[in-house]
Design a protein around this motif. Sequence first.
Motif, short mmCIF file in Angstrom:
data_model
loop_
_atom_site.label_atom_id
_atom_site.label_comp_id
_atom_site.label_asym_id
_atom_site.label_seq_id
_atom_site.Cartn_x
_atom_site.Cartn_y
_atom_site.Cartn_z
N PHE A 18 -59.53 97.96 79.13
CA PHE A 18 -60.03 97.73 80.48
C PHE A 18 -60.84 98.94 80.96
N LEU A 19 -60.36 100.13 80.68
CA LEU A 19 -61.07 101.34 81.09
C LEU A 19 -62.42 101.47 80.36
N VAL A 20 -62.48 101.01 79.12
CA VAL A 20 -63.75 101.01 78.40
C VAL A 20 -64.76 100.13 79.13
N VAL A 21 -64.34 98.94 79.50
CA VAL A 21 -65.23 98.01 80.22
C VAL A 21 -65.60 98.58 81.58
N PHE A 22 -64.60 99.08 82.30
CA PHE A 22 -64.82 99.64 83.64
C PHE A 22 -65.79 100.82 83.57
N THR A 297 -64.88 93.15 88.61
CA THR A 297 -65.68 92.64 87.51
C THR A 297 -65.08 93.05 86.17
N ALA A 298 -64.66 94.30 86.07
CA ALA A 298 -64.05 94.80 84.83
C ALA A 298 -62.74 94.08 84.53
N VAL A 299 -61.94 93.83 85.57
CA VAL A 299 -60.66 93.12 85.39
C VAL A 299 -60.91 91.71 84.86
N VAL A 300 -61.81 91.00 85.52
CA VAL A 300 -62.09 89.60 85.13
C VAL A 300 -62.66 89.54 83.72
N LEU A 301 -63.61 90.42 83.42
CA LEU A 301 -64.24 90.42 82.11
C LEU A 301 -63.23 90.76 81.01
N THR A 302 -62.38 91.72 81.27
CA THR A 302 -61.36 92.11 80.28
C THR A 302 -60.37 90.98 80.05
N LEU A 303 -59.93 90.33 81.12
CA LEU A 303 -58.97 89.23 81.00
C LEU A 303 -59.56 88.06 80.22
N ILE A 304 -60.82 87.75 80.48
CA ILE A 304 -61.46 86.63 79.78
C ILE A 304 -61.63 86.93 78.30
N LEU A 305 -62.13 88.13 77.99
CA LEU A 305 -62.44 88.46 76.60
C LEU A 305 -61.20 88.79 75.77
N ALA A 306 -60.11 89.17 76.43
CA ALA A 306 -58.86 89.46 75.71
C ALA A 306 -57.95 88.25 75.62
N SER A 307 -58.32 87.16 76.25
CA SER A 307 -57.47 85.97 76.32
C SER A 307 -57.29 85.33 74.95
N PRO A 308 -56.21 84.61 74.75
CA PRO A 308 -55.98 83.92 73.47
C PRO A 308 -57.10 82.93 73.14
N LEU A 309 -57.71 82.33 74.17
CA LEU A 309 -58.79 81.38 73.93
C LEU A 309 -59.99 82.06 73.28
N THR A 310 -60.39 83.23 73.83
CA THR A 310 -61.50 83.97 73.25
C THR A 310 -61.16 84.41 71.82
N ALA A 311 -59.94 84.87 71.62
CA ALA A 311 -59.52 85.29 70.28
C ALA A 311 -59.59 84.13 69.29
N ALA A 312 -59.14 82.95 69.73
CA ALA A 312 -59.17 81.78 68.85
C ALA A 312 -60.60 81.37 68.50
N LEU A 313 -61.50 81.50 69.47
CA LEU A 313 -62.89 81.10 69.25
C LEU A 313 -63.63 82.06 68.32
N PHE A 314 -63.35 83.35 68.46
CA PHE A 314 -64.13 84.35 67.73
C PHE A 314 -63.42 84.92 66.50
N ARG A 315 -62.16 84.58 66.30
CA ARG A 315 -61.44 85.11 65.14
C ARG A 315 -62.12 84.75 63.81
N PRO A 316 -62.56 83.50 63.61
CA PRO A 316 -63.22 83.20 62.34
C PRO A 316 -64.48 84.02 62.12
N PHE A 317 -65.16 84.34 63.22
CA PHE A 317 -66.43 85.07 63.15
C PHE A 317 -66.22 86.56 62.94
N LEU A 318 -65.27 87.14 63.68
CA LEU A 318 -65.07 88.58 63.66
C LEU A 318 -64.09 89.05 62.59
N GLU A 319 -63.11 88.23 62.26
CA GLU A 319 -62.09 88.67 61.31
C GLU A 319 -62.06 87.83 60.04
#
Length: 333
Positions: A18-22, A297-319
């Motif tokens: 979160f601090l990185v994003v902020f 803005t940082a809180v919302v962005l961090t929560l969205i990008l760290a959410s399980p949904l984002t992880a599920a969508l991007f895991r095949p691509f990133l990992e």
Amino acid sequence: MMKKRDEYFDNVRFFLIFLVVFGHLMRPYVYDNPTIYALYMTIYSFHMPAFIFISGFFAKGIMRPGYIKKTAGKLLIPLVIFQVIYAVFYYWIEHEDAPSVSLLIPEWSLWFLISLFFWHVLLLGAVKWLKPLPAMLLALAAGFLIGLVTESLTVLSIGRTFVFFPFFLAGYYVKKEWFQPLFKLSVRLPLLVAAVILFVYFYDHTHLQIEWLFGSKSYAALEAGAAEGLTYRLLVYALNVIMIAFCLSFVPRKPFFFTSWGRNTLYVYLLHGFFVQSSRRVDTLELPPSLFVLFITAVVLTLILASPLTAALFRPFLEQKRPGFLTKKEKKS
């Protein structure tokens, strides 16, 4: 007890990402507002060193067969992919004549990926051939001396690799029980006072070069002689240690809804840049937004990008892994 400590480290990772994003959201406005400048400098005095320290703590399997190969796949493949994506992204938003891709100079925040890979390689060498004390002394010496190199330190992120490696190495050597004293009031209070003093100091000294906290430039590039540069690096290292302790002492140890999301920091780190870089090019944001707006803005962005949904969508691509629901379905059958 083990479960609580694991939850604590997930909280630490979530808080730090979160601090990185902020911090990245605040960057364009640091010289427009002394409060933003002071907060930015205070955050940068510990957030990446702490992140690197925790990364080292979780690298204790370094001696396992295939560990480096697995780490290379996890870090270098996304690095190459995102170098290309950022080249196309900048070509699009900057209206450049043609995309420009460089595999030697990491784009923006991607330095962390290549440095993290090198830290693992250096750690393997340190663990194999050196005892802890000589290894730490050698890592610190390299962190000091790299600033004397006058060539570009951004190539392969060589500057940050050596400047921050002592934190990665220290994280590897530290034991879980060593964190316990940080949660005592007698330790927390002095650390809080130190953090407040540092914030006030930065508020009253907005002329300081923020690049001293980045570790990416030589002393000469920061207009400092050898003796002055070495002294500044020593001061920065001391601040880093104090502020890492401050950060770790105040992160809550109990679980929250986002606790397990702390394992998804890679997605936040790699994906938030597109929003941040786009926002820096919106004309309506030329005036400094309020600190509250940047924070939310940082809180919302961090929560969205760290959410399980984002992880599920991007895991095949990133990992290079299949989505979790497919794996579960296979196990059931």
